[in-house]
Motif scaffolding. Sequence first.
Motif, short mmCIF file in Angstrom:
data_model
loop_
_atom_site.label_atom_id
_atom_site.label_comp_id
_atom_site.label_asym_id
_atom_site.label_seq_id
_atom_site.Cartn_x
_atom_site.Cartn_y
_atom_site.Cartn_z
N SER A 179 2.54 -8.79 10.86
CA SER A 179 2.85 -7.37 11.03
C SER A 179 2.31 -6.60 9.82
N SER A 180 1.52 -5.54 10.08
CA SER A 180 0.95 -4.81 8.95
C SER A 180 0.76 -3.34 9.28
N TRP A 181 1.12 -2.50 8.30
CA TRP A 181 0.83 -1.07 8.32
C TRP A 181 -0.38 -0.77 7.42
N ASN A 182 -1.12 -1.78 7.05
CA ASN A 182 -2.18 -1.62 6.04
C ASN A 182 -3.58 -1.84 6.60
N ARG A 183 -3.78 -1.60 7.91
CA ARG A 183 -5.09 -1.84 8.52
C ARG A 183 -5.62 -0.55 9.13
N ASP A 227 5.39 -3.13 4.18
CA ASP A 227 4.26 -2.69 4.99
C ASP A 227 3.38 -3.87 5.41
N GLU A 228 3.80 -5.07 5.04
CA GLU A 228 3.05 -6.26 5.42
C GLU A 228 4.00 -7.46 5.47
N ALA A 229 3.87 -8.28 6.49
CA ALA A 229 4.77 -9.43 6.60
C ALA A 229 4.18 -10.51 7.50
N ILE A 230 4.54 -11.74 7.20
CA ILE A 230 4.26 -12.88 8.06
C ILE A 230 5.58 -13.58 8.35
N VAL A 247 0.80 -1.22 0.00
CA VAL A 247 0.00 0.00 0.00
C VAL A 247 0.84 1.27 0.00
N HIS A 248 1.97 1.27 0.71
CA HIS A 248 2.70 2.51 0.98
C HIS A 248 3.99 2.65 0.18
N GLY A 249 4.00 2.12 -1.03
CA GLY A 249 5.20 2.20 -1.85
C GLY A 249 5.62 3.61 -2.20
N ASP A 250 4.70 4.56 -2.13
CA ASP A 250 5.04 5.95 -2.41
C ASP A 250 5.67 6.64 -1.21
N ARG A 251 5.63 5.97 -0.04
CA ARG A 251 6.13 6.59 1.20
C ARG A 251 7.39 5.91 1.74
#
Length: 361
Positions: free
Chosen positions: A233-237, A215-218, A206-210
């Motif tokens: 772990s997620s920065w996308n929620r 931004d997401e991992a297992i 989601v945050h490839g521009d930043r």
Amino acid sequence: MSKVKVGIVGSRFQADCIASAVKAIPEEAELVAVASPTKGHAADFAKRHGIPQAYTDYHDLLRDARVEMISITAPNRLHAQITIDAAKAGKHVVCEKPLCITLEEADAMIDACAKAGVLLLYAEELFFAPKYVRAKQMADEGAFGRVHLVKQGEKHSGPHSPWFWDVDQSGGGAVMDLGCHGIAFCWWFLGKPKVKSVYSHMATRVHGDRTQGEDEAITIIEFENGATGMVESSWNRPGGMDDCIEVFGDKGQTYADMLMGNALPTYSEVGFGYAVEKAATTKGWTYPVFEEHWNYGFPQEMRHFARCVRGKETPISDGETGRVVQEVLYAAYASAGQGSRIALPFRPKGVKKPIDLWKNP
């Protein structure tokens, strides 16, 4: 017992959490100083929290004879140098996660504090979150039999501080920010066994521009006692903090949601001041929590650390804890880069930051 005098290095979100935690344990500790290089931040922070002294240079804070213990909430890339400087100044150190950027830094921090005779304490609040502590107590009592799987997930819309999007300052993305919690939690919950191997899948969804970071991992951790840890772990929620655990054994299981059991399901068409960390709006349905810092475990953590300084308790989370997490972080990024499981011990040389092991396997 005299109060432990605390100085905070940093002035953003995590510094606010620490300040609130210390003020919640007035019988154990008190805030005496804060340092932040950003113009006006230290003074504003000191005024907001009733702290008597504000500095723009943390070296001045370290020269303050009143300060006994510092709490480092600065960017990850600064953790090692601040810790080493604090040790030389004779100050005990509480370092926020992750401990640092590289394993070499971790070893230097541990050595510096050992030589100076000061404590290096690793701030992992999940060891103190009330629901998670209760789950571990039940597991240790045998409630679930032989525990074979522990899962921890932390998911939200992304970090508070802009520097965390910059991998040169943070060392990586969501795994450096959130995954370090889950790694530490699974290891601690299972009794701190040796780690056998790590497998991780990472992506920037989601945050490839930043950010260049994931931004997401297992991440899947295999322990030598046969148990498995799984960390999401997620920065996308969007919508606020989501922090949960699941524990499975051959005789039982338990689930815990850190915040939802302490939330008030609320609907508002106009919105209101604050609901919960990372909630971008309070319009519509939200879940405001009460005693948020207590739910996270921050006051309990700082109480324990203050009592460790006074010799009343033995640290359950120290520099060695941070180093274990650091090595697993290395292995996780290397696994994502190579697409295979990484066996531990794992100590590649010349690593500048963990994410390089993913981007340049």
